[in-house]
Design a protein around this motif. Structure first.
Motif, PDB file in Angstrom:
ATOM      1  N   SER A   3      -0.965  -4.035   1.962  1.00 15.31           N
ATOM      2  CA  SER A   3      -2.078  -3.736   2.860  1.00 15.31           C
ATOM      3  C   SER A   3      -3.370  -3.686   2.051  1.00 15.31           C
ATOM      4  O   SER A   3      -3.345  -3.607   0.814  1.00 15.31           O
ATOM      5  N   ALA A   4      -4.497  -3.712   2.734  1.00 12.27           N
ATOM      6  CA  ALA A   4      -5.785  -3.715   2.042  1.00 12.27           C
ATOM      7  C   ALA A   4      -5.981  -2.481   1.174  1.00 12.27           C
ATOM      8  O   ALA A   4      -6.629  -2.557   0.119  1.00 12.27           O
ATOM      9  N   ASP A   5      -5.403  -1.352   1.608  1.00 16.81           N
ATOM     10  CA  ASP A   5      -5.579  -0.126   0.830  1.00 16.81           C
ATOM     11  C   ASP A   5      -4.497   0.059  -0.239  1.00 16.81           C
ATOM     12  O   ASP A   5      -4.458   1.087  -0.906  1.00 16.81           O
ATOM     13  N   ARG A   6      -3.623  -0.932  -0.395  1.00 16.07           N
ATOM     14  CA  ARG A   6      -2.554  -0.935  -1.411  1.00 16.07           C
ATOM     15  C   ARG A   6      -1.567   0.229  -1.221  1.00 16.07           C
ATOM     16  O   ARG A   6      -0.946   0.676  -2.179  1.00 16.07           O
ATOM     17  N   ARG A   7      -1.394   0.667   0.000  1.00 16.20           N
ATOM     18  CA  ARG A   7      -0.475   1.773   0.258  1.00 16.20           C
ATOM     19  C   ARG A   7       0.766   1.349   1.048  1.00 16.20           C
ATOM     20  O   ARG A   7       1.665   2.157   1.253  1.00 16.20           O
ATOM     21  N   VAL A  34      10.169  -2.565   3.064  1.00 16.27           N
ATOM     22  CA  VAL A  34       8.781  -2.100   3.085  1.00 16.27           C
ATOM     23  C   VAL A  34       8.690  -0.749   2.385  1.00 16.27           C
ATOM     24  O   VAL A  34       9.481   0.162   2.672  1.00 16.27           O
ATOM     25  N   PHE A  35       7.718  -0.631   1.480  1.00 17.39           N
ATOM     26  CA  PHE A  35       7.451   0.624   0.769  1.00 17.39           C
ATOM     27  C   PHE A  35       6.159   1.221   1.301  1.00 17.39           C
ATOM     28  O   PHE A  35       5.111   0.563   1.307  1.00 17.39           O
ATOM     29  N   HIS A  36       6.237   2.486   1.718  1.00 18.25           N
ATOM     30  CA  HIS A  36       5.058   3.216   2.168  1.00 18.25           C
ATOM     31  C   HIS A  36       4.699   4.227   1.075  1.00 18.25           C
ATOM     32  O   HIS A  36       5.524   5.062   0.694  1.00 18.25           O
TER      33      HIS A  36
END
Length: 530
Positions: free
Chosen positions: A91-95, A151-153
């Protein structure tokens, strides 16, 4: 006729190189590249811990050929490349990070390596809390979208593509390998649950021929063309013995050479030599919690007493000058801050602290690695320099286990004043220097400076997010932290960065040195040539 030609070529090479030159003999007529064996010679025992979740030592040279990670570090692009994961996005926020896995990969146990297996592997590694488990600290939850999508959160932004390439703590393995039994005990018997090109054939702990691996026929990378189908790891502590085995064709690769043998390799037909810069440096960690080094002036004086240029000359090619904590090739490396010896300044600082020439004597304790000639040379030179400053250095050569035991003694007065050790990153980022060695509230750290500094901790905690989102800001943060730790707090000295000196037979094709995986040869990528 073929044998006669080979003998003639060998004689001509000997004549060209001068009297006494050694030529590696040609392979025997029954040499078969289809069943070739790669013999790797190490100067230390290979396996101490078989569990891929907790192994944190020389095991890497074998485990990287047995197990695989989601990504692999590419030293040319300085980025993570595909391995078990063929693609990924964030994601854009790298999270939030989504990885797409290779389809139809199987573990050596026969079970499928799918997204659920990846999830279980990483979660077990995290739960065991081994030395490298901290790399997954940014992860909040892991979800499986389908068999090939995971997917990693994250709790905060982090470079998960690079983290997933770590040499330690990032292996993917079959957590169901032991069935209802204890998986750690199952591993300890010398069995594996990897997906890599090789599987364990024989393990002889304490023997010279310690470990033999054989090709895993179901490897997703295939076995087309000539490849090494067997790998033998030998332990030779005597360098002359190792060298003779190479000359006689009984070994393919010598992982570590001293400069004299490296020069011999450079001048021996049939042998190739390499000298490559590493991500590994030598550190002197100063005890800031007890003893005379609680005084920053004394710590600074020891820094000034080190003969940095003399050490580089004495290393004779086995080391390069350090310019801070972070070696060249990593974000955070700073040029033009090479330290220099200054005995006048050292004497002045000692005098201000009540020691030094003409004042009360000072005794410092130091531990370093037994059987490491370079560390012994450092200690000998430092002791001589300090002696002229009325400082006695009580240095003891210990095993790594003995050094750790002393450094972790619950009685502070029994800990060493100076802890000498090598350090290298767990993945290709300088974060592990700061997190493992200088973070004050990490119970699993190697913080043998015993530093407790909240301002430093806060700066360290910010590094993963900066690295993931703003490399320019990360570079400044790393540089500022080095100034704080080396100059302002004076908790560490860094005399040199290690150069790897190696030799291997000319018939080994395709070898490259990847500094993110120290001393590892990815054998499946090699081509044997007769």
């Amino acid at each position: 006729m073929v044998a006669a030609c080979a003998i003639l070529i060998a004689l001509l090479l000997a004549a060209c190189t001068g009297e006494g030159a050694r030529v590696v003999p040609p392979p025997s007529p029954d040499f078969s590249v289809r069943e070739a064996t790669f013999v790797y010679v190490s100067d230390t025992e290979v396996i101490d811990d078989w569990d891929p979740a907790t192994a944190y030592g020389n095991e890497i040279i074998a485990l990287q050929n047995i197990y695989e990670t989601l990504t692999v570090y590419n030293p040319v692009t300085r980025k993570a490349g595909p391995r078990l994961a063929i693609s990924w996005r964030s994601s854009a926020d790298r999270r939030t990070w989504t990885f797409r896995l290779r389809p139809d990969v199987r573990f050596h146990t026969g079970r499928p390596l799918d997204a659920q297996a990846v999830q279980r592997s990483i979660e077990r590694t995290r739960s065991l809390g081994g030395p490298a488990a901290y790399i997954w600290d940014p992860v909040s939850t892991i979800t499986v979208e389908d068999p090939t999508t995971i997917v990693f959160h994250l709790r905060y932004a982090a470079p998960l593509d690079l983290i997933a390439s770590s040499g330690y703590g990032a292996y993917i393995y079959d957590t169901a390998a032991a069935g209802s039994g204890d998986l750690k005990r199952w591993f300890a018997t010398g069995r594996d649950a990897g997906s890599g090109p090789y599987t364990i054939a024989e393990w002889n702990k304490g023997k010279v021929a310690e470990l033999t691996l054989r090709a895993f026929d179901g490897y997703w990378g295939g076995w087309d063309g000539p490849r090494y189908r067997n790998v033998v790891f030998r332990v030779e502590t005597d360098q002359e013995t190792a060298w003779r085995r190479l000359l006689q064709g009984e070994a393919n690769f010598l992982a570590r050479l001293d400069p004299a043998y490296h020069r011999r390799a450079e001048n021996t037909p049939g042998v190739r030599s390499v000298k490559t810069a590493s991500f590994q440096n030598l550190l002197l960690l100063f005890n800031t919690a007890s003893g005379p080094l609680r005084d920053r002036r004394v710590r600074r004086a020891v820094q000034y007493a080190i003969d940095y240029h003399g050490l580089i000359r004495a290393l004779d090619g086995a080391g390069e000058p350090a310019t801070g904590l972070v070696p060249d090739g990593l974000v955070g490396h700073v040029r033009d801050r090479q330290p220099r010896q200054n005995l006048t300044q050292a004497a002045r600082l000692l005098t201000l602290a009540g020691y030094g020439p003409g004042r009360r004597p000072l005794r410092l304790t130091l531990t370093y690695a037994a059987d490491d000639a370079d560390q012994r040379m450092l200690v000998t030179r430092l002791a001589a320099a300090l002696r002229g400053l009325n400082v006695r250095l009580d240095a003891r050569a210990l095993s790594w286990e003995a050094q750790l035991a002393r450094a972790r003694d619950k009685r502070p007065g029994r800990r060493q004043d100076v802890f000498v050790m090598y350090w290298r990153p767990d993945y290709a980022d300088a974060y592990s220097w700061y997190r493992n060695l200088f973070h004050g509230d990490d119970p699993s750290s190697l913080n043998f400076a015993y530093l407790k500094d909240r301002k430093t901790d806060d700066r360290i905690d910010a590094l993963p997010t900066l690295f993931a989102t703003d490399r320019t800001a990360a570079q400044r943060a790393y540089a500022d932290l080095q100034t704080r730790l080396v100059d302002e707090l004076a908790v560490v000295a860094v005399p040199w960065v290690v150069n790897h000196l190696r030799a291997f037979l000319g018939g080994v094709r395709g070898y490259t040195d990847n500094p993110a995986y120290p001393n590892v040869v990815f054998v499946h990528s090699l081509t044997p040539r007769g």
